[in-house]
Design a protein around this motif. Structure first.
Motif, short mmCIF file in Angstrom:
data_model
loop_
_atom_site.label_atom_id
_atom_site.label_comp_id
_atom_site.label_asym_id
_atom_site.label_seq_id
_atom_site.Cartn_x
_atom_site.Cartn_y
_atom_site.Cartn_z
N ILE A 142 0.83 -1.21 0.00
CA ILE A 142 0.00 0.00 0.00
C ILE A 142 0.87 1.26 0.00
O ILE A 142 0.43 2.32 -0.47
N ALA A 143 2.11 1.17 0.44
CA ALA A 143 3.01 2.33 0.42
C ALA A 143 3.30 2.79 -1.00
O ALA A 143 3.72 3.93 -1.21
N ASP A 144 3.06 1.92 -1.98
CA ASP A 144 3.25 2.29 -3.39
C ASP A 144 2.17 3.24 -3.89
O ASP A 144 2.31 3.83 -4.95
N VAL A 145 1.07 3.36 -3.15
CA VAL A 145 -0.03 4.26 -3.53
C VAL A 145 0.22 5.58 -2.80
O VAL A 145 -0.22 5.78 -1.68
N GLU A 146 0.94 6.45 -3.45
CA GLU A 146 1.33 7.71 -2.83
C GLU A 146 0.16 8.67 -2.64
O GLU A 146 0.21 9.54 -1.77
N ALA A 147 -0.92 8.51 -3.42
CA ALA A 147 -2.07 9.43 -3.32
C ALA A 147 -3.00 9.10 -2.16
O ALA A 147 -3.92 9.86 -1.89
N ILE A 148 -2.76 8.00 -1.48
CA ILE A 148 -3.66 7.63 -0.38
C ILE A 148 -3.50 8.63 0.77
O ILE A 148 -2.38 8.89 1.21
N CYS A 207 -3.97 -6.83 -3.15
CA CYS A 207 -3.42 -7.71 -4.18
C CYS A 207 -2.59 -7.00 -5.23
O CYS A 207 -1.56 -7.52 -5.65
N VAL A 208 -3.06 -5.84 -5.69
CA VAL A 208 -2.39 -5.14 -6.79
C VAL A 208 -2.47 -3.64 -6.52
O VAL A 208 -3.51 -3.15 -6.09
N THR A 209 -1.39 -2.93 -6.77
CA THR A 209 -1.42 -1.48 -6.77
C THR A 209 -0.98 -1.02 -8.15
O THR A 209 -0.26 -1.73 -8.86
N GLY A 210 -1.44 0.15 -8.53
CA GLY A 210 -1.07 0.64 -9.85
C GLY A 210 -1.21 2.13 -9.97
O GLY A 210 -1.79 2.79 -9.11
N GLY A 211 -0.69 2.64 -11.05
CA GLY A 211 -0.87 4.04 -11.33
C GLY A 211 0.44 4.78 -11.47
O GLY A 211 1.40 4.28 -12.03
N GLY A 212 0.43 5.92 -10.88
CA GLY A 212 1.50 6.86 -11.08
C GLY A 212 0.86 8.08 -11.72
O GLY A 212 -0.22 8.00 -12.28
N GLY A 213 1.46 9.19 -11.61
CA GLY A 213 0.81 10.37 -12.14
C GLY A 213 -0.30 10.79 -11.22
O GLY A 213 -0.18 10.71 -10.00
N SER A 214 -1.43 11.19 -11.77
CA SER A 214 -2.50 11.72 -10.93
C SER A 214 -3.52 10.68 -10.49
O SER A 214 -4.39 10.97 -9.69
#
Length: 179
Positions: A79-85, A99-106
Motif C-alpha cells: 500500500i506504500a506504493d499508492v502515494e495518493a492515499i 493484491c495489486v497497486t497501480g498508477g503513477g501520475g494523478s
C-alpha cells in the motif's frame, strides 16, 4: 455551495473518476480477460510455463486469494506504493487482502480480494471515512463502469471504490489532476 453547483461538481467528479478508471486500465478478475489472451495462456499451459509462473508467484508471497481474484497479481502488493492515499484513509474491511497497486501520475489504484460483498465494503467505508470526506453512492450505469461505487472527495484527493470480480478496487485521483 449552491445545489446546482454541487450537482455539477458531483457529475464532474463521477466523469473524472470513470475516465481515470478507464485510463488506468482498472479491470476485475478473470471475467475481464481478453479472449485472444486465453489462447496465448493455453499455449503456456502446454509447455509448463504457466505452472512455473504460478509457482513463482506463490514463492514470491502473493496471497492465494489474490491469484484467484487478479490475474495481474504476480508480485506482492504494498500500500506504500499508492502515494495518493490520504494519511487519514481508513483500513480496509476485515477479510480484505491487498493484491495489486497501480498508477503513477494523478491516478493510483489499490485492488483488494475480499470475502465481503460490495454492499458491505461500501457500508464499511461510508462509516469509517472521516466526516471531512464528501461521499455518495453511484449506480454502475451512472458512473460508466457497470459496477455500483462509492465516489467522493477529500481536501486533496477524489476517490472511487467499486466492485471487481472477487473483491474491490479503490482509485485515488489527486485533485490537481482533475482540474
Amino acid at each position: 455551495m449552491t445545489r446546482a453547483r454541487a450537482s455539477r461538481t458531483r457529475l464532474g467528479l463521477i466523469a473524472a473518476l470513470a475516465a481515470a478508471f478507464a485510463l488506468a486500465g482498472c479491470t476485475g478478475g478473470a471475467g475481464d480477460v481478453d479472449p485472444a489472451g486465453i489462447e496465448e495462456a493455453e499455449s503456456y499451459v502446454e509447455d509448463g510455463a504457466l505452472d512455473e509462473a504460478i509457482e513463482d508467484r506463490e514463492a514470491l508471497g502473493v496471497p492465494e486469494e489474490c491469484a484467484a481474484a487478479y490475474l495481474g497479481a504476480v508480485v506482492p502488493a504494498d500500500i506504500a506504493d499508492v502515494e495518493a492515499i490520504p494519511a487519514d484513509w481508513p483500513e480496509p474491511p476485515a477479510g480484505s487482502t491487498l493484491c495489486v497497486t497501480g498508477g503513477g501520475g494523478s491516478v493510483e489504484t489499490a485492488s483488494y480480494a475480499a470475502t465481503a460483498g460490495i454492499d458491505e465494503v461500501i457500508a464499511h467505508y461510508e462509516s469509517a471515512l472521516p466526516a471531512s470526506y464528501e461521499r455518495f453512492r453511484v449506480s454502475g450505469e451512472e458512473n460508466g463502469t457497470g459496477y455500483e461505487s462509492l465516489d467522493g472527495q477529500g481536501a486533496d484527493v477524489a476517490f472511487q471504490i467499486r466492485e471487481s470480480d472477487g473483491g474491490f478496487v479503490i482509485a485515488f485521483a489527486l485533485q490537481e489532476g482533475l482540474e
